[in-house]
Design a protein around this motif. Structure first.
Motif, PDB file in Angstrom:
ATOM      1  N   GLY A  61      -2.715   7.343  11.092  1.00  0.00           N
ATOM      2  CA  GLY A  61      -1.407   7.580   9.940  1.00  0.00           C
ATOM      3  C   GLY A  61      -0.239   7.304  10.894  1.00  0.00           C
ATOM      4  N   ARG A  62      -0.331   6.220  11.555  1.00  0.00           N
ATOM      5  CA  ARG A  62       0.958   6.110  12.482  1.00  0.00           C
ATOM      6  C   ARG A  62       2.221   5.723  11.793  1.00  0.00           C
ATOM      7  NH1 ARG A  62      -2.781   1.933  13.441  1.00  0.00           N
ATOM      8  NH2 ARG A  62      -2.034  -0.254  13.426  1.00  0.00           N
ATOM      9  N   PHE A  63       2.373   5.216  10.382  1.00  0.00           N
ATOM     10  CA  PHE A  63       3.554   4.746   9.813  1.00  0.00           C
ATOM     11  C   PHE A  63       3.664   5.795   8.951  1.00  0.00           C
ATOM     12  CE2 PHE A  63       1.656   0.120  10.385  1.00  0.00           C
ATOM     13  CZ  PHE A  63       2.011  -0.103  11.926  1.00  0.00           C
ATOM     14  N   GLY A  64       3.995   6.911   9.399  1.00  0.00           N
ATOM     15  CA  GLY A  64       4.311   7.884   8.635  1.00  0.00           C
ATOM     16  C   GLY A  64       3.248   8.467   7.529  1.00  0.00           C
ATOM     17  N   GLY A  65       2.292   8.448   8.218  1.00  0.00           N
ATOM     18  CA  GLY A  65       1.006   9.008   7.687  1.00  0.00           C
ATOM     19  C   GLY A  65       0.177   8.014   7.122  1.00  0.00           C
ATOM     20  N   PHE A  66       0.487   6.790   7.062  1.00  0.00           N
ATOM     21  CA  PHE A  66      -0.185   5.642   6.621  1.00  0.00           C
ATOM     22  C   PHE A  66      -0.628   4.756   7.845  1.00  0.00           C
ATOM     23  CE2 PHE A  66       2.850   7.049   3.316  1.00  0.00           C
ATOM     24  CZ  PHE A  66       1.796   7.315   2.212  1.00  0.00           C
ATOM     25  N   ASP A  67      -1.945   3.936   7.558  1.00  0.00           N
ATOM     26  CA  ASP A  67      -2.272   2.711   8.136  1.00  0.00           C
ATOM     27  C   ASP A  67      -2.471   1.591   7.426  1.00  0.00           C
ATOM     28  OD1 ASP A  67      -2.919   4.443  10.988  1.00  0.00           O
ATOM     29  OD2 ASP A  67      -4.089   5.761   9.506  1.00  0.00           O
ATOM     30  N   PRO A  68      -2.774   0.355   8.414  1.00  0.00           N
ATOM     31  CA  PRO A  68      -2.649  -0.597   7.387  1.00  0.00           C
ATOM     32  C   PRO A  68      -4.125  -0.554   6.713  1.00  0.00           C
ATOM     33  CG  PRO A  68      -1.825  -1.175   9.544  1.00  0.00           C
ATOM     34  CD  PRO A  68      -2.133   0.315   9.645  1.00  0.00           C
ATOM     35  N   GLY A  69      -4.271  -1.138   5.572  1.00  0.00           N
ATOM     36  CA  GLY A  69      -5.367  -0.852   4.773  1.00  0.00           C
ATOM     37  C   GLY A  69      -5.458   0.154   3.865  1.00  0.00           C
ATOM     38  N   ASP A  70      -4.596   1.107   4.080  1.00  0.00           N
ATOM     39  CA  ASP A  70      -4.582   2.349   3.203  1.00  0.00           C
ATOM     40  C   ASP A  70      -4.206   1.865   1.520  1.00  0.00           C
ATOM     41  OD1 ASP A  70      -5.227   3.996   4.997  1.00  0.00           O
ATOM     42  OD2 ASP A  70      -3.301   5.081   5.226  1.00  0.00           O
ATOM     43  N   ARG A  71      -5.078   2.433   1.005  1.00  0.00           N
ATOM     44  CA  ARG A  71      -4.690   2.171  -0.772  1.00  0.00           C
ATOM     45  C   ARG A  71      -3.414   3.639  -1.097  1.00  0.00           C
ATOM     46  NH1 ARG A  71     -10.091   2.137  -4.231  1.00  0.00           N
ATOM     47  NH2 ARG A  71      -8.515   1.957  -5.797  1.00  0.00           N
ATOM     48  N   VAL A  72      -2.551   2.907  -1.655  1.00  0.00           N
ATOM     49  CA  VAL A  72      -1.316   3.718  -1.774  1.00  0.00           C
ATOM     50  C   VAL A  72      -1.014   3.449  -3.279  1.00  0.00           C
ATOM     51  CG1 VAL A  72      -0.599   3.727   0.529  1.00  0.00           C
ATOM     52  CG2 VAL A  72       0.269   1.824  -1.042  1.00  0.00           C
ATOM     53  N   ALA A  73      -0.129   4.389  -3.782  1.00  0.00           N
ATOM     54  CA  ALA A  73       0.632   4.210  -5.127  1.00  0.00           C
ATOM     55  C   ALA A  73       1.872   4.352  -4.850  1.00  0.00           C
ATOM     56  CB  ALA A  73       0.112   5.573  -6.108  1.00  0.00           C
ATOM     57  N   HIS A  74       2.765   3.393  -5.181  1.00  0.00           N
ATOM     58  CA  HIS A  74       4.228   3.259  -4.901  1.00  0.00           C
ATOM     59  C   HIS A  74       4.789   3.563  -6.201  1.00  0.00           C
ATOM     60  CE1 HIS A  74       7.782   0.462  -4.766  1.00  0.00           C
ATOM     61  NE2 HIS A  74       8.061   1.587  -4.059  1.00  0.00           N
ATOM     62  N   VAL A  75       6.039   4.341  -6.414  1.00  0.00           N
ATOM     63  CA  VAL A  75       6.619   4.780  -7.556  1.00  0.00           C
ATOM     64  C   VAL A  75       8.091   4.422  -7.341  1.00  0.00           C
ATOM     65  CG1 VAL A  75       7.080   6.678  -8.904  1.00  0.00           C
ATOM     66  CG2 VAL A  75       4.977   6.821  -7.508  1.00  0.00           C
ATOM     67  N   PRO A  76       8.272   3.252  -7.757  1.00  0.00           N
ATOM     68  CA  PRO A  76       9.333   2.404  -7.939  1.00  0.00           C
ATOM     69  C   PRO A  76      10.781   3.209  -8.683  1.00  0.00           C
ATOM     70  CG  PRO A  76       8.229   1.173  -9.037  1.00  0.00           C
ATOM     71  CD  PRO A  76       7.356   2.064  -8.529  1.00  0.00           C
ATOM     72  N   ALA A  77      10.132   4.024  -9.749  1.00  0.00           N
ATOM     73  CA  ALA A  77      10.829   4.924 -10.676  1.00  0.00           C
ATOM     74  C   ALA A  77      10.112   5.828 -11.314  1.00  0.00           C
ATOM     75  CB  ALA A  77      11.723   3.695 -11.553  1.00  0.00           C
ATOM     76  N   PRO A  78      10.660   6.820 -11.651  1.00  0.00           N
ATOM     77  CA  PRO A  78       9.719   7.999 -12.462  1.00  0.00           C
ATOM     78  C   PRO A  78       9.200   7.472 -13.623  1.00  0.00           C
ATOM     79  CG  PRO A  78      12.085   8.655 -12.017  1.00  0.00           C
ATOM     80  CD  PRO A  78      12.310   7.292 -11.538  1.00  0.00           C
ATOM     81  N   GLY A  79       7.731   7.889 -13.602  1.00  0.00           N
ATOM     82  CA  GLY A  79       7.145   7.459 -14.597  1.00  0.00           C
ATOM     83  C   GLY A  79       6.255   6.158 -14.668  1.00  0.00           C
ATOM     84  N   ARG A  80       6.251   5.454 -13.227  1.00  0.00           N
ATOM     85  CA  ARG A  80       5.488   4.392 -13.109  1.00  0.00           C
ATOM     86  C   ARG A  80       4.854   4.365 -11.598  1.00  0.00           C
ATOM     87  NH1 ARG A  80       9.943   0.019 -12.228  1.00  0.00           N
ATOM     88  NH2 ARG A  80       7.864  -1.371 -12.008  1.00  0.00           N
ATOM     89  N   THR A  81       3.442   4.118 -11.874  1.00  0.00           N
ATOM     90  CA  THR A  81       2.855   4.124 -10.758  1.00  0.00           C
ATOM     91  C   THR A  81       2.163   2.665 -10.379  1.00  0.00           C
ATOM     92  OG1 THR A  81       1.828   6.233 -11.034  1.00  0.00           O
ATOM     93  CG2 THR A  81       0.567   5.016  -9.590  1.00  0.00           C
ATOM     94  N   VAL A  82       2.601   1.963  -9.299  1.00  0.00           N
ATOM     95  CA  VAL A  82       2.187   0.588  -8.750  1.00  0.00           C
ATOM     96  C   VAL A  82       1.245   0.699  -7.585  1.00  0.00           C
ATOM     97  CG1 VAL A  82       2.927  -1.419  -8.115  1.00  0.00           C
ATOM     98  CG2 VAL A  82       4.558  -0.236  -9.439  1.00  0.00           C
ATOM     99  N   PRO A  83      -0.053   0.503  -7.904  1.00  0.00           N
ATOM    100  CA  PRO A  83      -1.131   0.700  -6.891  1.00  0.00           C
ATOM    101  C   PRO A  83      -0.852  -0.611  -5.994  1.00  0.00           C
ATOM    102  CG  PRO A  83      -2.203   0.619  -9.055  1.00  0.00           C
ATOM    103  CD  PRO A  83      -0.826   0.291  -9.266  1.00  0.00           C
ATOM    104  N   GLY A  84      -0.999  -0.407  -4.625  1.00  0.00           N
ATOM    105  CA  GLY A  84      -0.844  -1.366  -3.692  1.00  0.00           C
ATOM    106  C   GLY A  84      -1.724  -1.021  -2.299  1.00  0.00           C
ATOM    107  N   VAL A  85      -1.599  -1.752  -1.323  1.00  0.00           N
ATOM    108  CA  VAL A  85      -2.402  -1.591  -0.163  1.00  0.00           C
ATOM    109  C   VAL A  85      -1.455  -1.779   1.179  1.00  0.00           C
ATOM    110  CG1 VAL A  85      -4.214  -2.494   1.625  1.00  0.00           C
ATOM    111  CG2 VAL A  85      -4.422  -2.612  -0.988  1.00  0.00           C
ATOM    112  N   VAL A  86      -1.463  -0.876   2.150  1.00  0.00           N
ATOM    113  CA  VAL A  86      -0.378  -0.979   3.265  1.00  0.00           C
ATOM    114  C   VAL A  86      -0.582  -2.295   4.005  1.00  0.00           C
ATOM    115  CG1 VAL A  86       0.539   0.255   5.122  1.00  0.00           C
ATOM    116  CG2 VAL A  86       0.040   1.572   3.090  1.00  0.00           C
ATOM    117  N   VAL A  87       0.372  -2.903   4.366  1.00  0.00           N
ATOM    118  CA  VAL A  87       0.152  -3.865   5.286  1.00  0.00           C
ATOM    119  C   VAL A  87       0.642  -3.761   6.583  1.00  0.00           C
ATOM    120  CG1 VAL A  87       0.926  -6.376   5.669  1.00  0.00           C
ATOM    121  CG2 VAL A  87       0.449  -5.563   3.182  1.00  0.00           C
ATOM    122  N   SER A  88       2.001  -3.262   6.767  1.00  0.00           N
ATOM    123  CA  SER A  88       2.436  -3.113   8.061  1.00  0.00           C
ATOM    124  C   SER A  88       3.625  -2.248   7.937  1.00  0.00           C
ATOM    125  CB  SER A  88       2.685  -4.322   8.927  1.00  0.00           C
ATOM    126  OG  SER A  88       3.796  -5.149   7.962  1.00  0.00           O
ATOM    127  N   ALA A  89       4.104  -1.928   8.984  1.00  0.00           N
ATOM    128  CA  ALA A  89       5.494  -1.174   9.213  1.00  0.00           C
ATOM    129  C   ALA A  89       6.408  -1.692  10.115  1.00  0.00           C
ATOM    130  CB  ALA A  89       5.335   0.113   8.965  1.00  0.00           C
TER     131      ALA A  89
END
Length: 827
Positions: free
Chosen positions: A682-710
């Motif tokens: 979890g070297r990028f603030g608790g995340f690693d490349p390849g981690d499945r994540v949910a990004h919330v750009p605004a309240p009420g919206r969940t955007v699934p994605g994958v960590v690439v790098s930092a």
């Protein structure tokens, strides 16, 4: 296979796994998270400040809070944000919660705790792959997060979120201007309608000494507010472009606020958010009125009281008017996190009494006089004077409601906008040939209804989504500018597949922000002739108001969705209110959802949990004894059994559970799944490349994605082929692991396979809409990790959707009354 239990008379809930944490016990991690401090890398069990800030729900007004010792601004528990009514169960706790999805909100009741944590199941026969053999799989599944198909929303996180917030601000300002311009110049204080206008006059009378305050509030309820139906097709004003992103608070202002916070014993880390929210005078305001701290997400009354005592000393008490006004607003903010746009005045007074206010009625009067809250008493329109009115019994007035101005303005604007659309449209249009060529009778009915009406409601399950797609295709074939807007990227993808025209499908957020769609015409309206909004139950009142304000006169609007799913993350229940008010024609689809999963979910929708034949292992039940076994089985299902037996890869399998906290919540499940599927430090603030994540750009919206790098710019994500960079300072608040999601987060999305985890401590959070939503997320396969015994059939049969207190239905009904009266008189 082990079939789902029939919906016979439910027995008592299992008790072995139903241990629930004491909601009065605070979580230090929750406090730290709400204070804006990032969690330690890899700490999937860290408490709710972080998840709560994304999932946007709140604890019950007047609910248990942490002691006012300020470990952090959000003392309390971890997961009240996912929904109401769960008692000690964190997470979505019932379909009524708006809070399920990704909006900021204070931390409330503590997480539900089952077992102390995940533990490996006994090795041996239980490890066998029963799924491949046709029985229950011996593996449990962890909550799985945003599938790659969920995709990104297009624009980068921070700028997109700020643009939406700015657009909402512009909306509220525009609504106020429109209301002011209707009758010319108005006095200072703003123009209110109905009882709120009478209240403003009453407040002025009290301030001038003409009448005592008690003469107004303690008198019998006033007559119902008289409302005039919006005139047909009013002239639209130009919709302004979204305002620039708000300027960040200056370092000097942040430093001054941090000094005040430290003096009051509050975390200095709150300085940036307080300065941004309260403005350049934030430090001065907090010294004058320390209870302004309650406006910050994650801060509860106990923390604000402790802060006030540290700054004011013995000069403050429970009945300090500054405190009671702030508490009144806070109670309504908490109600909004649970989906309410207004609350009965009695409920507000009761909540204030529970907070130590000795005279709640006086506190409410003061809050109203200060403009903190508004008062409403919507009811039937007064009858016109006729020969029969003398003997007619007067209609009973509605309840006295209290609400915040942002939701009041949004609901009134939305009601007026919908009434305008109902009266618009080319009602003489001939779409008979298009209807005749429709792929199904329900699609043909929808096409005919859209041809004849400006506003149409369409209801149905997942298979029924083909009908709005057919409507869009038919309208485009007629040369009309037709478009479909889905709640998220996954819905957009499915709509584009059904229409065969990717350009005809957008996300609603992208359409309103201008990032997607045809843009706006010279008057600022969306350049459309027909708009179909899918996933309509996810539409909250503020987004709904922005939507109708963006539609020009004569545009046809179709609201389409499944009324059985969980409601919106934001306040309001737009789709349910439109249906209940019968504000427009309703087309109910007759297209059933196919396969064993569709049969199962359809039965749940009518309160029946039936056995279904699943020869291809479409539905599999995995019994578990405790939360530790549930986590173990879930990981085995996602990582091994489902890919091997069904050919569905791990990245296409979504885990769904009731809440974030507890021994089998999303945090624990995500930690276990990461260790199995993508281990790393979890070297990028608790995340690693390849981690499945949910990004919330605004309240009420969940955007699934994958960590690439930092890098120095921030965390780089791949959201369905769209690169997104989340700035470092936004990562802790807007990105989380997503192998496992809550049902609110998963609403509007589907995956090839879904694993629903129901540990014993989830029993109190179950309801029919929750089960309906969670079980319906799998397209080909559904595994249920089942540890709640008879609580599951009981929830399906006996726990319907929790009602939200809103005004939209009453406003819509009032707008129809004059027209109905005219039609009756004409007959």
């Amino acid at each position: 296979m082990t079939a789902l239990p029939r919906g016979e008379s439910p027995g008592p809930s299992a008790t072995g796994d139903d241990t629930v944490a004491n909601p009065d016990e605070p979580s230090a991690a929750a406090a730290a998270g709400a204070a804006g401090e990032p969690e330690a890398p890899g700490d999937a069990g860290a408490a709710g400040g972080r998840d709560a800030a994304r999932d946007g729900s709140g604890a019950e007004a007047g609910g248990a809070e942490a002691p006012d010792a300020f470990a952090g601004p959000a003392a309390g528990g971890d997961d009240a944000h996912d929904g109401p009514g769960a008692g000690g169960l964190s997470g979505e706790a019932g379909e009524g919660a708006p809070a399920g999805a990704d909006g900021p909100g204070p931390v409330g009741a503590a997480d539900a705790a089952g077992e102390a944590g995940p533990g490996p199941a006994a090795d041996g026969g239980a490890e066998g792959d029963a799924l491949a053999a046709g029985g229950a799989d011996a593996a449990g599944e962890a909550l799985d997060g945003g599938d790659a198909e969920g995709g990104g929303e297009g624009a980068g996180g921070l700028s997109e979120a700020e643009a939406e917030i700015a657009a909402q601000r512009e909306l509220r300002e525009r609504i106020e201007r429109r209301k002011a311009e209707k009758d010319g110049p108005i006095d200072a204080g703003g123009k209110l309608s109905g009882t709120a206008a009478d209240l403003l006059a009453a407040v002025r009378a009290v301030e001038s000494g003409q009448r005592p305050a008690t003469a107004f509030y303690d008198s019998p309820a006033p007559a119902p507010a008289r409302r005039t139906a919006p005139a047909p097709a009013p002239v639209r004003e130009r919709v302004p472009e979204p305002a620039p992103a708000p300027r960040a608070a200056s370092p000097e202002s942040v430093a001054a606020v941090a000094a005040v916070l430290s003096a009051g014993g509050a975390p200095a880390a709150l300085g940036r958010s307080a300065a941004a929210l309260l403005g350049d005078r934030a430090a001065e305001l907090l010294r004058e009125d320390p209870w302004q701290l309650l406006a910050l997400p994650g801060v509860g009354p106990e923390q604000a009281d402790g802060f006030a005592r540290a700054l004011l000393g013995a000069g403050c008490g429970p009945d300090d008017e500054r405190r009671t006004a702030a508490l009144t607003g806070w109670v309504l903010e908490q109600a909004a996190l649970r989906g309410h746009t207004a609350l009965d005045a009695d409920r507000v007074r009761e909540a204030l009494s529970g907070r130590g206010v000795s005279d709640p009625a006086a506190a409410v009067r003061h809050a109203v006089a200060e403009g903190v809250v508004l008062v409403f008493q919507d009811g039937p329109e007064e009858a016109e004077d006729t020969e029969d009115t003398e003997d007619a019994e007067a209609p009973a007035p509605g309840p006295v409601l209290l609400g915040l101005d942002r939701y009041a303005l949004a609901e009134e604007s939305l009601a007026e906008g919908l009434a305008r659309l109902v009266d618009g449209g080319d009602k003489d249009a001939d779409w008979s040939e298009a209807a005749a060529a429709a792929p199904s009778p329900s699609a043909a009915e929808l096409i005919r209804a859209a041809a004849a009406h400006g506003l149409v409601a369409h209801t149905g399950g997942e298979a029924a989504r083909a009908e709005p797609a057919a409507l869009i295709a038919a309208a485009r074939g007629l040369g009309l500018r037709a478009l479909g807007a889905a709640h998220g990227v996954d819905g957009r993808r499915r709509l584009a597949r059904d229409t065969g025209a990717p350009e005809s499908a957008v996300t609603l957020a992208g359409l309103l922000s201008g990032a997607e769609g045809p843009g706006r015409d010279e008057e600022g309206a969306l350049a459309l002739d027909l708009l179909v909004v899918l996933d309509a139950p996810q539409l909250d009142v503020e987004t709904g108001a922005m939507l109708v304000e963006s539609l020009g006169d004569g545009v046809r609007l179709v609201l389409s969705g499944d009324p059985g799913v969980l409601g919106s993350a934001g306040a309001g229940q737009v789709f349910a209110d439109v249906l209940a008010a019968r504000a427009c024609p309703r087309v109910s689809s007759r297209t059933p959802d196919p396969g064993p999963v569709g049969e199962l979910v359809s039965g749940i929708g009518v309160g029946e949990l039936n056995q279904v034949a699943a020869p291809g292992k479409e539905v599999v039940i995995v019994p578990v004894r405790d939360a530790g076994e549930a986590v173990h089985r879930t990981v085995q299902l996602v990582a091994d059994s489902v890919p091997r037996a069904l050919g569905v890869p791990s990245e296409d399998t979504q885990v769904i559970t009731v809440g974030h906290g507890g021994a089998a919540g999303t945090r624990v499940l995500n930690e276990a799944l990461k260790q199995r599927l993508n281990p790393g430090p979890g070297r990028f603030g608790g995340f690693d490349p390849g981690d499945r994540v949910a990004h919330v750009p605004a309240p009420g919206r969940t955007v699934p994605g994958v960590v690439v790098s930092a890098d120095a710019e921030g965390l780089h994500l791949d959201c369905t082929g769209t690169p997104v960079v989340v700035p470092q300072e936004r990562v802790a608040d807007s990105v989380r692991h997503a192998w496992a999601l809550s049902a609110h987060q998963a609403a509007g999305m589907r995956w090839p396979a879904a694993v629903v985890v129901l540990p014993g401590d989830a029993a109190r959070g179950l309801s029919r809409p929750w089960v309906y939503t969670a079980f319906g997320r799998g397209e080909r396969h559904l595994s249920v990790v089942h540890g709640v015994d008879q609580a599951l059939p009981r929830a399906v049969a006996e726990v319907p959707a929790q009602e939200r207190s809103t005004r939209l239905r009453t406003l819509l009904e009032a707008s129809q009354a004059p027209q109905e009266a005219q039609e009756s008189a004409a007959q």
